[in-house]
Design a protein around this motif. Structure first.
Motif, PDB file in Angstrom:
ATOM      1  N   GLY A 176       0.855  -1.186   0.000  1.00 37.34           N
ATOM      2  CA  GLY A 176       0.000   0.000   0.000  1.00 37.34           C
ATOM      3  C   GLY A 176       0.882   1.224   0.000  1.00 37.34           C
ATOM      4  N   ALA A 206      -1.251   4.498   3.846  1.00 38.13           N
ATOM      5  CA  ALA A 206      -2.383   3.590   3.593  1.00 38.13           C
ATOM      6  C   ALA A 206      -2.895   2.918   4.871  1.00 38.13           C
ATOM      7  CB  ALA A 206      -1.981   2.519   2.583  1.00 38.13           C
ATOM      8  N   GLY A 221      -5.475   0.338   0.621  1.00 41.50           N
ATOM      9  CA  GLY A 221      -5.452   1.734   0.175  1.00 41.50           C
ATOM     10  C   GLY A 221      -6.410   2.500   1.059  1.00 41.50           C
ATOM     11  N   GLN A 222      -5.973   3.627   1.617  1.00 43.18           N
ATOM     12  CA  GLN A 222      -6.784   4.448   2.529  1.00 43.18           C
ATOM     13  C   GLN A 222      -7.452   3.588   3.612  1.00 43.18           C
ATOM     14  OE1 GLN A 222      -9.200   6.697  -0.335  1.00 43.18           O
ATOM     15  NE2 GLN A 222      -7.700   8.365  -0.134  1.00 43.18           N
TER      16      GLN A 222
END
Ligand code: ADP
Ligand code: ADP
Length: 218
Positions: free
Chosen positions: A34, A38, A201-202
């Motif tokens: 990531g 992330a 991701g995020q």
């Protein structure tokens, strides 16, 4: 085996780790990919019992952290490269850790040999290169002969030889049947290291797949 169920961490308004559910199996290297920010480090800290989740949980071989008796003998970790403080020699640094965890002295010589630091055991780590510092961190992680190993961005800043060495070590640890979980923000690094890939991701799970399938589909 490590299992995450709905693992979540919020800092105020910000959700750093968002409802992660996945398993990390023994015998293979699982990569944790990531971009920076992330949520990899936050997830790994919770997987190591160093930070409390806002929601969900982590189980290690079916047990929560409060049910594990000897964490160091169960899980070894190398977190972000951090210089070893104080005036202790490399040997004495490991000795302190061994003594506070009931690990026999002879194991120190074994791990120093394994990471190739026997020759500098009597030196102070403040004079070590980044690569030698990582080796000392790995020696510490291996002290308890743990079944599970976690490495957070272990090759950042290392030279090619150091990177190659860490990759081979992770493969060897997995071949011995251990659970190996390693993070990176670089797909190129993961492709050379991991058999299985978890992508975030995020804070959210984006993929959980074999490396071969991931490469075929991307
Ligand atoms: P990564 O390891 O993937 O780079 P981190 O887990 O370090 O990501 O961070 C994920 C997000 O959570 C980032 O936006 C970071 O700024 C935030 N974060 C991490 N720790 C804290 C904290 N203690 N307080 C507030 N925000 C944090
Ligand atoms: P990483 O290099 O893994 O992305 P960071 O540089 O994001 O880590 O974070 C370093 C330390 O600062 C960690 O302990 C993290 O929890 C904390 N931290 C990160 N972001 C924030 C933030 N926005 N507010 C407060 N603490 C943070």
């Amino acid at each position: 085996m490590i299992e995450l169920h709905g693992l979540t961490k919020r800092y105020g308004e910000k959700t750093a780790v968002d409802d992660l559910t996945f398993r990390v199996r023994p015998g293979v290297v699982t990569g944790f990919l990531g971009p920076n920010g992330a949520g990899k480090s936050t997830t790994m800290r919770m997987m190591l019992g160093l930070d409390n989740p806002t929601g969900g949980d982590v189980r290690i071989d079916g047990k929560r952290y409060d049910q594990l008796h000897e964490p160091l003998n169960y899980i070894g970790a190398l977190l972000e490269a951090k210089a070893v403080h104080g005036g202790r020699t490399a040997y004495n640094h490991l000795l302190c850790m061994a003594q506070s965890n009931g690990i026999p002295r002879r194991r120190i010589d074994e791990v120093l040999d394994l990471v190739g630091l026997t020759g500098v055991a009597k030196k102070r780590p403040k004079g070590f290169s980044l690569g030698m510092g990582q080796r000392l961190g790995i020696a510490a992680a291996l002290l308890g002969d743990p079944k599970i190993l976690m490495f957070d961005e272990p090759v950042n800043g290392l030279d090619p030889e150091g990177i190659h060495w860490i990759r081979n070590l992770m493969k060897q640890l997995a071949d011995e049947g251990r659970t190996v979980f390693v993070s990176s923000h670089l797909m190129s690094e993961m492709a050379l290291t991991a058999d299985h890939l978890v992508v975030i991701g995020q804070g959210k799970l984006m993929a959980d797949t074999s490396m071969a399938d991931f490469i075929a589909e991307n």
